[in-house]
Motif scaffolding. Sequence first.
Motif, PDB file in Angstrom:
ATOM      1  N   ALA A  32      15.381  98.203  34.490  1.00 44.07           N
ATOM      2  CA  ALA A  32      14.401  98.857  33.611  1.00 44.07           C
ATOM      3  C   ALA A  32      14.267 100.354  33.923  1.00 44.07           C
ATOM      4  CB  ALA A  32      13.050  98.156  33.724  1.00 44.07           C
ATOM      5  N   TRP A  33      14.417 100.732  35.211  1.00 48.37           N
ATOM      6  CA  TRP A  33      14.455 102.173  35.539  1.00 48.37           C
ATOM      7  C   TRP A  33      15.661 102.802  34.829  1.00 48.37           C
ATOM      8  CZ3 TRP A  33      10.868 105.226  37.133  1.00 48.37           C
ATOM      9  CH2 TRP A  33      10.007 104.939  38.200  1.00 48.37           C
ATOM     10  N   ALA A  34      16.808 102.119  34.931  1.00 43.16           N
ATOM     11  CA  ALA A  34      18.030 102.656  34.309  1.00 43.16           C
ATOM     12  C   ALA A  34      17.795 102.873  32.814  1.00 43.16           C
ATOM     13  CB  ALA A  34      19.199 101.704  34.545  1.00 43.16           C
ATOM     14  N   ALA A  35      17.133 101.913  32.165  1.00 43.24           N
ATOM     15  CA  ALA A  35      16.883 102.019  30.723  1.00 43.24           C
ATOM     16  C   ALA A  35      15.970 103.212  30.416  1.00 43.24           C
ATOM     17  CB  ALA A  35      16.264 100.720  30.208  1.00 43.24           C
ATOM     18  N   VAL A  42      19.199 110.886  30.272  1.00 42.76           N
ATOM     19  CA  VAL A  42      19.747 111.158  31.603  1.00 42.76           C
ATOM     20  C   VAL A  42      20.859 110.148  31.922  1.00 42.76           C
ATOM     21  CG1 VAL A  42      19.185 111.242  34.078  1.00 42.76           C
ATOM     22  CG2 VAL A  42      17.541 112.098  32.379  1.00 42.76           C
ATOM     23  N   ASP A  43      21.970 110.625  32.498  1.00 45.24           N
ATOM     24  CA  ASP A  43      23.060 109.725  32.909  1.00 45.24           C
ATOM     25  C   ASP A  43      22.631 108.944  34.148  1.00 45.24           C
ATOM     26  OD1 ASP A  43      24.556 110.745  30.888  1.00 45.24           O
ATOM     27  OD2 ASP A  43      25.739 112.086  32.154  1.00 45.24           O
ATOM     28  N   VAL A  44      22.989 107.659  34.169  1.00 48.14           N
ATOM     29  CA  VAL A  44      22.559 106.786  35.269  1.00 48.14           C
ATOM     30  C   VAL A  44      23.757 106.028  35.826  1.00 48.14           C
ATOM     31  CG1 VAL A  44      20.958 104.947  35.957  1.00 48.14           C
ATOM     32  CG2 VAL A  44      20.401 106.381  33.989  1.00 48.14           C
ATOM     33  N   ASN A  45      23.894 106.039  37.142  1.00 44.45           N
ATOM     34  CA  ASN A  45      24.875 105.176  37.813  1.00 44.45           C
ATOM     35  C   ASN A  45      24.109 104.049  38.485  1.00 44.45           C
ATOM     36  OD1 ASN A  45      26.760 107.039  37.111  1.00 44.45           O
ATOM     37  ND2 ASN A  45      27.098 107.828  39.190  1.00 44.45           N
ATOM     38  N   VAL A  46      24.580 102.830  38.285  1.00 46.26           N
ATOM     39  CA  VAL A  46      23.891 101.667  38.836  1.00 46.26           C
ATOM     40  C   VAL A  46      24.789 101.008  39.881  1.00 46.26           C
ATOM     41  CG1 VAL A  46      23.078  99.349  38.246  1.00 46.26           C
ATOM     42  CG2 VAL A  46      22.631 101.248  36.688  1.00 46.26           C
ATOM     43  N   ALA A  47      24.204 100.605  41.028  1.00 44.72           N
ATOM     44  CA  ALA A  47      24.970  99.868  42.047  1.00 44.72           C
ATOM     45  C   ALA A  47      24.293  98.540  42.327  1.00 44.72           C
ATOM     46  CB  ALA A  47      25.050 100.678  43.342  1.00 44.72           C
ATOM     47  N   ASP A  48      25.022  97.465  42.173  1.00 46.92           N
ATOM     48  CA  ASP A  48      24.512  96.127  42.472  1.00 46.92           C
ATOM     49  C   ASP A  48      25.705  95.204  42.632  1.00 46.92           C
ATOM     50  OD1 ASP A  48      23.394  93.430  42.223  1.00 46.92           O
ATOM     51  OD2 ASP A  48      21.579  94.390  41.460  1.00 46.92           O
ATOM     52  N   PRO A  49      25.750  94.454  43.745  1.00 50.73           N
ATOM     53  CA  PRO A  49      26.927  93.599  43.978  1.00 50.73           C
ATOM     54  C   PRO A  49      26.993  92.372  43.062  1.00 50.73           C
ATOM     55  CG  PRO A  49      25.295  93.276  45.706  1.00 50.73           C
ATOM     56  CD  PRO A  49      24.785  94.382  44.845  1.00 50.73           C
ATOM     57  N   SER A  50      25.924  92.073  42.361  1.00 50.67           N
ATOM     58  CA  SER A  50      25.912  90.871  41.528  1.00 50.67           C
ATOM     59  C   SER A  50      26.945  90.985  40.399  1.00 50.67           C
ATOM     60  CB  SER A  50      24.502  90.685  40.942  1.00 50.67           C
ATOM     61  OG  SER A  50      24.553  89.880  39.805  1.00 50.67           O
ATOM     62  N   ARG A  51      27.594  89.846  40.100  1.00 51.72           N
ATOM     63  CA  ARG A  51      28.636  89.878  39.069  1.00 51.72           C
ATOM     64  C   ARG A  51      28.052  90.001  37.655  1.00 51.72           C
ATOM     65  NH1 ARG A  51      32.614  85.082  39.843  1.00 51.72           N
ATOM     66  NH2 ARG A  51      30.816  84.133  40.836  1.00 51.72           N
ATOM     67  N   THR A  52      26.771  89.751  37.528  1.00 44.69           N
ATOM     68  CA  THR A  52      26.165  89.806  36.190  1.00 44.69           C
ATOM     69  C   THR A  52      25.410  91.126  35.936  1.00 44.69           C
ATOM     70  OG1 THR A  52      24.251  88.641  37.069  1.00 44.69           O
ATOM     71  CG2 THR A  52      25.916  87.293  35.984  1.00 44.69           C
ATOM     72  N   THR A  53      25.669  92.111  36.786  1.00 46.05           N
ATOM     73  CA  THR A  53      24.901  93.363  36.680  1.00 46.05           C
ATOM     74  C   THR A  53      25.026  94.014  35.300  1.00 46.05           C
ATOM     75  OG1 THR A  53      25.192  93.774  39.027  1.00 46.05           O
ATOM     76  CG2 THR A  53      24.575  95.659  37.688  1.00 46.05           C
ATOM     77  N   ALA A  54      26.276  94.199  34.833  1.00 50.47           N
ATOM     78  CA  ALA A  54      26.467  94.916  33.561  1.00 50.47           C
ATOM     79  C   ALA A  54      25.758  94.182  32.424  1.00 50.47           C
ATOM     80  CB  ALA A  54      27.954  95.068  33.266  1.00 50.47           C
ATOM     81  N   GLN A  55      25.838  92.859  32.462  1.00 49.26           N
ATOM     82  CA  GLN A  55      25.202  92.040  31.417  1.00 49.26           C
ATOM     83  C   GLN A  55      23.669  92.227  31.453  1.00 49.26           C
ATOM     84  OE1 GLN A  55      26.078  88.013  32.328  1.00 49.26           O
ATOM     85  NE2 GLN A  55      25.108  87.204  30.491  1.00 49.26           N
ATOM     86  N   ARG A  56      23.124  92.193  32.692  1.00 45.29           N
ATOM     87  CA  ARG A  56      21.665  92.300  32.840  1.00 45.29           C
ATOM     88  C   ARG A  56      21.165  93.691  32.436  1.00 45.29           C
ATOM     89  NH1 ARG A  56      21.880  90.259  37.499  1.00 45.29           N
ATOM     90  NH2 ARG A  56      21.733  92.204  38.665  1.00 45.29           N
ATOM     91  N   VAL A  57      21.906  94.703  32.879  1.00 44.23           N
ATOM     92  CA  VAL A  57      21.503  96.077  32.544  1.00 44.23           C
ATOM     93  C   VAL A  57      21.630  96.289  31.035  1.00 44.23           C
ATOM     94  CG1 VAL A  57      22.108  98.516  32.863  1.00 44.23           C
ATOM     95  CG2 VAL A  57      22.071  96.980  34.826  1.00 44.23           C
ATOM     96  N   GLY A  58      22.705  95.736  30.448  1.00 45.71           N
ATOM     97  CA  GLY A  58      22.900  95.869  29.000  1.00 45.71           C
ATOM     98  C   GLY A  58      21.765  95.200  28.231  1.00 45.71           C
ATOM     99  N   ALA A  59      21.348  94.015  28.673  1.00 44.74           N
ATOM    100  CA  ALA A  59      20.277  93.294  27.967  1.00 44.74           C
ATOM    101  C   ALA A  59      18.957  94.058  28.085  1.00 44.74           C
ATOM    102  CB  ALA A  59      20.133  91.887  28.549  1.00 44.74           C
ATOM    103  N   THR A  60      18.704  94.626  29.255  1.00 43.25           N
ATOM    104  CA  THR A  60      17.452  95.382  29.442  1.00 43.25           C
ATOM    105  C   THR A  60      17.464  96.650  28.603  1.00 43.25           C
ATOM    106  OG1 THR A  60      17.275  94.504  31.671  1.00 43.25           O
ATOM    107  CG2 THR A  60      15.927  96.423  31.179  1.00 43.25           C
ATOM    108  N   LEU A  61      18.626  97.323  28.570  1.00 43.05           N
ATOM    109  CA  LEU A  61      18.740  98.543  27.764  1.00 43.05           C
ATOM    110  C   LEU A  61      18.537  98.208  26.283  1.00 43.05           C
ATOM    111  CD1 LEU A  61      19.262 101.548  27.817  1.00 43.05           C
ATOM    112  CD2 LEU A  61      21.720 101.098  27.814  1.00 43.05           C
ATOM    113  N   HIS A  62      19.054  97.069  25.876  1.00 45.87           N
ATOM    114  CA  HIS A  62      18.901  96.634  24.490  1.00 45.87           C
ATOM    115  C   HIS A  62      17.407  96.430  24.167  1.00 45.87           C
ATOM    116  CE1 HIS A  62      20.160  94.729  20.779  1.00 45.87           C
ATOM    117  NE2 HIS A  62      19.297  93.764  21.025  1.00 45.87           N
ATOM    118  N   ALA A  63      16.716  95.717  25.056  1.00 41.52           N
ATOM    119  CA  ALA A  63      15.277  95.451  24.840  1.00 41.52           C
ATOM    120  C   ALA A  63      14.482  96.755  24.858  1.00 41.52           C
ATOM    121  CB  ALA A  63      14.763  94.507  25.921  1.00 41.52           C
TER     122      ALA A  63
END
Length: 342
Positions: A32-35, A42-63
């Motif tokens: 949600a911070w990234a969104a 502002v450009d944002v770089n996200v770091a998270d070892p979870s394999r579902t990170t891109a999906q989760r960040v994408g869904a939050t950005l969408h919402a």
Amino acid sequence: MTDRSSIGEAGAAESGLPARVCVVGAGVIGAAWAARWALCGVDVNVADPSRTTAQRVGATLHAATAAWERLGLREMAPLGEVACAGVVDDAVGDAVLVHECVPERVEIKQAVYAEIEAAAAPDAVIASSTSGIRPSELQAHMKHPERLVVAHPFNPVYLLPLVEVVGGSRTSERTIERAMGWLSAAGMSPLRVRSEIDGFVADRLLEALWREALWLVHDGVATVAEIDDVMRLGFGLRWAQMGVFQTYATAGGEGGFRHFIEHFGPALQQPWTKLTDVPELTPEFIATLIAQSDEQSGDQPVAELCAARDRNLVDLLLALEANDWGAGRSLAALREQLAHQG
Ligand SMILES: NC(=O)c1ccc[n+]([C@@H]2O[C@H](COP(=O)([O-])OP(=O)(O)OC[C@H]3O[C@@H](n4cnc5c(N)ncnc54)[C@H](O)[C@@H]3O)[C@@H](O)[C@H]2O)c1
């Protein structure tokens, strides 16, 4: 998620926004911070070892994008670029602000600071989202402890303006000023907490209510759904526009707060509350809470509840903006900031 146009670095700097932000840990809060930052351009770089990170960040950005569209803010700034990486080293780059949003455990957070410090510029600000750990404890083993500050946000971070800013014993004034400036430029209303205490201001208040709510279920006085109705049909509606003190000033009639405290102050001596006692979270009690919570929500998935929450918050914020009141003023300031930037 990497095909989004991004505002130029000079533009970001001129607007008071950070040129680039990094988010470490992209769960509920980090995504949600990234969104919020991306929506501010502002450009944002996200770091998270979870394999579902891109999906989760994408869904939050969408919402978040849907919410900002309903607020009439979405078109006011080009979307910043959001890029996801598995490790901190690849994500920190030249970010001037790094949000740490990993689980609420001191040892995990301290290990992450060592990774961030190994990759970041020496004066990059590291802002922890911790809900209540003291910054002095968080910064204890850092090479540059002066750049650690707590920036405690509220969920959903892309809609709620409050962020508690707390410095530790070794945090520099410059770090606090830079963090407050950037957060304000992102349309937030940073509250600088005057003293460093466990739980800060908001979670001290929330925990008191949360404990009482647990006791009431534990003792069979009310169900989970009944307690939520007590809040959302009653005093919760008042709290969204006036806090506890201003609400009580209105409850005092002509005599205002003075009459209220004289009238109801003595009731505080009655042993109504359980205060700091905590009901034991036995497996049976947890099962009761979960069963009642599931019954309350029916078959509505969490994503649907979050969408309903966002719709309600957007309409509440718009109403408060129209009335030039409370969180509506933060929204008006964000609108002005984005118009100025565009
Ligand atoms: N959830 C809330 O309502 C809320 C509100 C305010 C503050 N906070 C605070 O925000 C922080 C994060 O909470 P959350 O609810 O988002 O947790 P979460 O469990 O949803 O997310 C944590 C994320 O951190 C990632 N992670 C774990 N170790 C990592 C590492 N070494 N490097 C990078 N990523 C790592 C996990 O994969 C996960 O995606 C906590 O400090 C919490 O107290 C939470």
